[in-house]
Design a protein around this motif. Structure first.
Motif, PDB file in Angstrom:
ATOM      1  N   ASN A 580       0.810  -1.226   0.000  1.00 64.46           N
ATOM      2  CA  ASN A 580       0.000   0.000   0.000  1.00 64.46           C
ATOM      3  C   ASN A 580       0.842   1.275   0.000  1.00 64.46           C
ATOM      4  OD1 ASN A 580       0.919   0.383   2.656  1.00 64.46           O
ATOM      5  ND2 ASN A 580      -0.956  -0.466   3.561  1.00 64.46           N
ATOM      6  N   LYS A 847      -6.558  -2.495  -4.836  1.00 62.65           N
ATOM      7  CA  LYS A 847      -6.905  -2.975  -3.494  1.00 62.65           C
ATOM      8  C   LYS A 847      -8.365  -3.413  -3.489  1.00 62.65           C
ATOM      9  CE  LYS A 847      -7.200  -1.448   1.347  1.00 62.65           C
ATOM     10  NZ  LYS A 847      -6.999  -0.301   2.270  1.00 62.65           N
ATOM     11  N   CYS A 849     -11.267  -5.362  -1.035  1.00 62.04           N
ATOM     12  CA  CYS A 849     -11.588  -5.846   0.304  1.00 62.04           C
ATOM     13  C   CYS A 849     -12.892  -6.644   0.264  1.00 62.04           C
ATOM     14  CB  CYS A 849     -11.755  -4.679   1.279  1.00 62.04           C
ATOM     15  SG  CYS A 849     -10.266  -3.672   1.453  1.00 62.04           S
ATOM     16  N   CYS A 851     -15.422  -8.225   3.026  1.00 60.64           N
ATOM     17  CA  CYS A 851     -15.682  -8.178   4.475  1.00 60.64           C
ATOM     18  C   CYS A 851     -17.056  -8.774   4.777  1.00 60.64           C
ATOM     19  CB  CYS A 851     -15.651  -6.737   4.984  1.00 60.64           C
ATOM     20  SG  CYS A 851     -14.257  -5.769   4.387  1.00 60.64           S
ATOM     21  N   HIS A 908     -12.248  -9.494   7.728  1.00 61.50           N
ATOM     22  CA  HIS A 908     -11.893  -8.524   6.703  1.00 61.50           C
ATOM     23  C   HIS A 908     -10.678  -9.055   5.933  1.00 61.50           C
ATOM     24  CE1 HIS A 908     -11.532  -4.003   5.656  1.00 61.50           C
ATOM     25  NE2 HIS A 908     -10.802  -4.686   4.812  1.00 61.50           N
ATOM     26  N   THR A 910      -8.141  -8.497   2.756  1.00 68.10           N
ATOM     27  CA  THR A 910      -7.660  -7.444   1.870  1.00 68.10           C
ATOM     28  C   THR A 910      -6.700  -8.037   0.851  1.00 68.10           C
ATOM     29  OG1 THR A 910      -7.833  -5.785   3.619  1.00 68.10           O
ATOM     30  CG2 THR A 910      -6.463  -5.232   1.710  1.00 68.10           C
TER      31      THR A 910
END
Length: 918
Positions: A580, A847, A849, A851, A908, A910
């Motif tokens: 990141n 990116k 995600c 969740c 979560h 990622t």
């Protein structure tokens, strides 16, 4: 008429009960690991043993192979296979225990041990019990559950060895009724520390406890499924005797699996065996059931003459599953005239029996494939981290020999530029004669023939072999089958390998694929080791150490340790930049017991290290307590020397820093020295990452090689199941229970075929430019079943970068994460999928995600969920490869996968992937 219909209805009900029993028996095959884990826990508990290892007999291959291991510390990872050799002096300890049925307590070295395992895992410190897993059958073929209560154990040997001792116990069978033992496996129990002792009394307690658990282990094997079929055949069809013979072994002229249910008296056994064999042979030749009754004596090729005085009828059904065949045999002592309905039911039972065996063998094949994939992964990983030439070659042939169950493996390294083999060659396995009695091993003539041939050679029979016809080694060692394999990287030959068996070994296409995949990994490892060796002499000691350390954790620890030593500092640490581009993650610090408030992750703008990372400049701080940037994570530190780790393009990799208790501890010369170490560190880190990517690429090829035959076999097997189930459904008339069951089987078969087709697409997947939102996420959400009590929230940037990857493989990755999230919210919740772009100075990233607000993952399992074979779900339904595969593939794309979770609240995941660059 009403009575006949009532009888047929009863038979159909019994068939449904049979289906349930068969499904239960087959489910035990999938649940083997959980059962073996439970068994190990029970037999370890009474004396708090450190380790328990279970190896089971594979009657089809006549080997005993490791299937489960439970130890307090890391032990062998490769699942070893050992041939049940007839000659005692050639047996491994586990094979010897199977053959002798002895229980032995051993500390120190024993000639039956595998020398490599003994040395590699420091087993000289171990004290262990080696004992068989026994079942006892009476003369009528019934299992005796409490046999161990009716016999005693006697110590027949007690001896002191050079570095330990050996005690041998033998079963005294005086109190047992007439019958026979069956060995289904072996168990190793013991301690990893010689300060502990094991007495014969403790061994006997452990053996009896194991005998109680043996029936559970029996339920996880194909033979038990056959027993269930035979028992139900006799009961449902009201036969007096039922027998199954399955998988013929031509070399020993016998059937590998032989099951008997009912009573066959001793004086009728010989004629029963003859009748069974003759009628079964006829059924297999005709490929249909054969019926023999007294009233048919003149019309069935005189087979009715086989009827004994007590028998009025016999039936034999052929059992054919792919290349495996056998028959189910029934005998009736009462007069039987089979009606059309009864014949239909007999055919139906035969069809169900074939389907059950097909399903069971498919389950067994699936387990074998899973173990094979795990072994291949471990094999390639173990070679990456081995840089010493002698040890590397020894590891290659030892691990290959144990993975495929070979008797002898020979490796001869070859230098293609010089056109010669490099001495000495490596050899593992038990030789009948000393190695120096075979001068051909030093002449390399067979290896040269292999090179000239230019391709691999597989010879299941050496009777007419041109390559080995004059080999003393082959003759004296009793070798019957061999594979001669070129070790190649592209067109470069780096060696030759000979795999030898003292029995006839069928090199099927699957076996050849496995051997060649292992050989490919070995060849890459040899080539990489040569590359390291070629530049080895030009490097300093520290350079050698860093460049040759390919495991990232060990490498980073060594970098910090050497930096602290060379600079004469007190502390040191290394932080790497996360994808990141905003955070630094602490990967190693030295000394490891440094009292500190560890900041696992820090923002790139925090502290002195953050300033160095952000500005790409080194920093010498003479008194950090006067510096406002200092975060204070080490006690009593006064000086710090910190510099960025930059690649050739000046892209940031991380930060290396050292610290001291003293004020003004570092000078410009220390900075120059640390810069040299940092330069080497960057090269070493990049080299380690390249090696890791290479291993993952090789493993991808391996998975494809293994999956190909498995998918083909799955399509054939499930296709057959679907057709049989549809036939049953069509012929069930008005019986709704049968129709419902058959329809469910058809539905499940369709699902399996759909998954199989996905796997086929996955194997053929080529890299392409992919829009994650349109091609992957939306694709999955339109097909996956999301319950109404789960709310879906999708938030993906409209300008999301594209990615270069395999489409079906990425679908599998995200489908796995999304399905896991849905499963975690059985009581409802919210599913979030978010996507955004990231930019760093090195490249652009994506990116994503995924969740959920579900049950969460326990903290102790967060590190385990990415391990192959680990699953928090029902082990009978999940292999535990989903998240391992997901992380593996993401990292193969040079991305990362991380997880955060709170039990009862959320999970979560990622994913960060590199964006496609034109």
């Amino acid at each position: 008429m009403a009575g006949e219909k009532e009888n047929n209805k009863l038979l159909l009900e019994q068939m449904l009960e049979f289906e349930n029993q068969i499904q239960q028996a087959i489910s035990e095959l999938s649940n083997q690991e959980a059962i073996l884990k439970d068994v190990c826990q029970k037999i370890q508990s009474p004396f708090s043993f450190d380790l328990a290892l279970i190896a089971l007999v594979n009657p089809e291959k006549n080997i005993v192979e490791t299937v489960y291991e439970r130890a307090s510390t890391a032990n062998t990872s490769i699942k070893c296979k050992y041939y049940l050799e007839k000659k005692p002096y050639l047996r491994n300890i586990r094979a010897d225990i199977v053959k002798t049925r002895h229980t032995e307590i051993i500390s120190g070295w024993d000639s039956r041990f595998d020398k490599w395992i003994y040395q590699e895992y420091n087993q000289k410190e171990y004290i262990r019990i080696f004992t068989p897993i026994l079942l006892y059958w009476d003369k009528n073929g019934n299992i005796v559950e409490d046999w161990f209560e009716k016999c005693e154990w006697k110590v027949i040997t007690e001896e002191i060895t050079d570095d330990g001792y050996r005690t041998v116990l033998e079963i005294q069978e005086n109190q047992l009724t007439e019958g026979s033992f069956q060995v289904i496996g072996t168990v190793n129990l013991g301690y990893e520390n010689l300060t502990e002792q094991i007495t014969p009394e403790q061994a006997i307690v452990s053996v009896k406890l194991l005998a109680q658990e043996a029936l559970k282990i029996r339920h996880t094997q194909l033979s038990y499924v056959l027993e269930v079929i035979a028992e139900n055949a006799r009961r449902i069809l009201k036969a007096d005797v039922a027998a199954i013979d399955f998988i013929y072994e031509p070399e020993d002229k016998r059937y590998i699996y032989q099951v008997l249910n009912g009573k066959v008296t001793e004086n009728l056994w010989e004629t029963f065996t003859s009748r069974k064999k003759e009628l079964g042979k006829e059924a297999l030749q005709e490929a249909k059931p054969i019926f023999v009754t007294n009233s048919q004596q003149n019309c069935l090729n005189n087979l009715a003459k086989l009827l004994g005085k007590k028998n009025k009828a016999m039936v034999a059904f052929p059992l054919q599953v792919e290349d495996k065949e056998g028959f189910l045999h029934l005998e009736f002592h009462d007069e039987r005239q089979f009606t059309e309905d009864e014949i239909f039911l007999l055919h139906l039972f035969a069809s169900r029996a074939n389907s059950a065996i097909l399903h069971a063998t498919a389950k067994a094949d699936k387990k074998a494939q899973e173990a094979q994939i795990a072994n291949l992964h471990l094999f390639s990983q173990s070679l990456i981290h081995e840089t010493e030439k002698e040890v590397l070659q020894q590891r290659i042939i030892w691990e290959i020999g144990n993975i495929i169950g070979a008797d002898i493996v020979i490796l001869n390294e070859y230098s293609q530029p010089h056109g010669k083999f490099l001495k000495p060659l490596k050899i593992v396995g038990r030789l009948i004669q000393e190695r120096d009695k075979y001068p051909e091993l030093n002449r390399n003539d067979k290896s040269l023939m292999l090179i000239k041939n230019g391709s691999n050679i597989y010879e299941s029979s050496l009777d007419s072999s041109e390559m080995f016809k004059d080999s003393d080694l082959i003759k004296q060692e009793g070798i019957k089958s061999t594979a001669a394999i070129l070790l190649k990287v592209g067109e470069q030959v780096v060696g030759g390998m000979f795999i030898l068996y003292r029995r006839i070994y069928n090199f099927s296409k699957d076996e050849q694929d496995l051997i060649e995949t292992l050989a490919s990994s070995a060849a890459y490892a040899i080539k990489n080791q040569r590359w390291l060796q070629s530049s080895f002499d030009a490097l300093s000691d520290i350079e050698r150490e860093l460049i040759t350390t390919l495991e990232e954790d060990k490498l980073l620890n060594k970098i910090v340790e050497r930096a602290v030593e060379k600079i004469k500092a007190d502390f040191g640490s290394i932080r790497l930049l996360l994808p990141n581009n905003r955070e630094l993650e602490t990967k190693a610090f030295y000394p490891s017991n440094t009292p500190r408030q560890v900041l696992q992750r820090t923002n790139i703008e925090q502290g002195i290290t953050g300033w160095v990372a952000k500005n790409r400049q080194p920093a010498i701080v003479n008194d950090i307590q006067q510096d406002p940037r200092f975060l204070g994570d080490v006690e009593n530190v006064r000086s710090e020397l910190c510099l960025p780790l930059l690649d050739k393009k000046e892209h940031l990799i991380g930060v290396l820093n050292v610290e001291s208790h003293q004020v003004n501890a570092f000078e410009p010369k220390d900075l120059r020295l640390l810069q040299q170490i940092a330069h080497l560190a960057v090269i070493a880190i990049q080299n380690a990452k390249k090696q890791e990517l290479l291993a993952k690429s090789e493993a991808m090829v391996t998975l494809g090689d293994i999956a190909g035959p498995l998918v083909h076999r799955t399509n054939n097997n499930v296709g057959a199941i679907r057709v049989l189930a549809q036939d049953i459904c069509d012929e069930a008339d008005e019986d709704e229970d049968i129709k419902s069951l058959a329809t469910e089987i058809v539905s499940i078969a369709e699902q399996v075929l759909e998954y199989s087709q996905k796997m086929r697409s996955w194997m053929k997947d080529q890299f392409q430019i992919i829009n994650l939102e349109k091609d992957i996420i939306k694709n999955i959400l339109t097909k996956i079943n999301i319950p109404e009590n789960i709310q879906t929230n999708i938030n993906i940037d409209s300008d999301l970068y594209q990615v270069h990857a395999g489409k079906q493989q990425l679908i599998n990755v995200f489908e796995n994460l999304i399905q896991n999230a849905i499963t975690a919210m059985s009581n409802g919740g919210e599913l979030f999928i978010e996507g955004s772009n990231l930019k760093t100075d090195a490249r652009e990233w994506i990116k994503i995600c995924v969740c959920d607000t579900g049950v969460g993952i326990a903290e102790e399992n967060l590190d385990k969920i990415f391990e192959p074979g680990f699953s928090t779900k029902d082990s009978s339904k999940n292999m535990g490869f989903g998240l391992w595969w997901t992380k593996f593939y993401i990292e193969r794309l040079e991305g990362s996968l991380e997880v955060e979770s709170e039990v009862g609240k959320r999970t979560h995941f990622t994913i960060i992937l590199p964006a496609y660059e034109k």
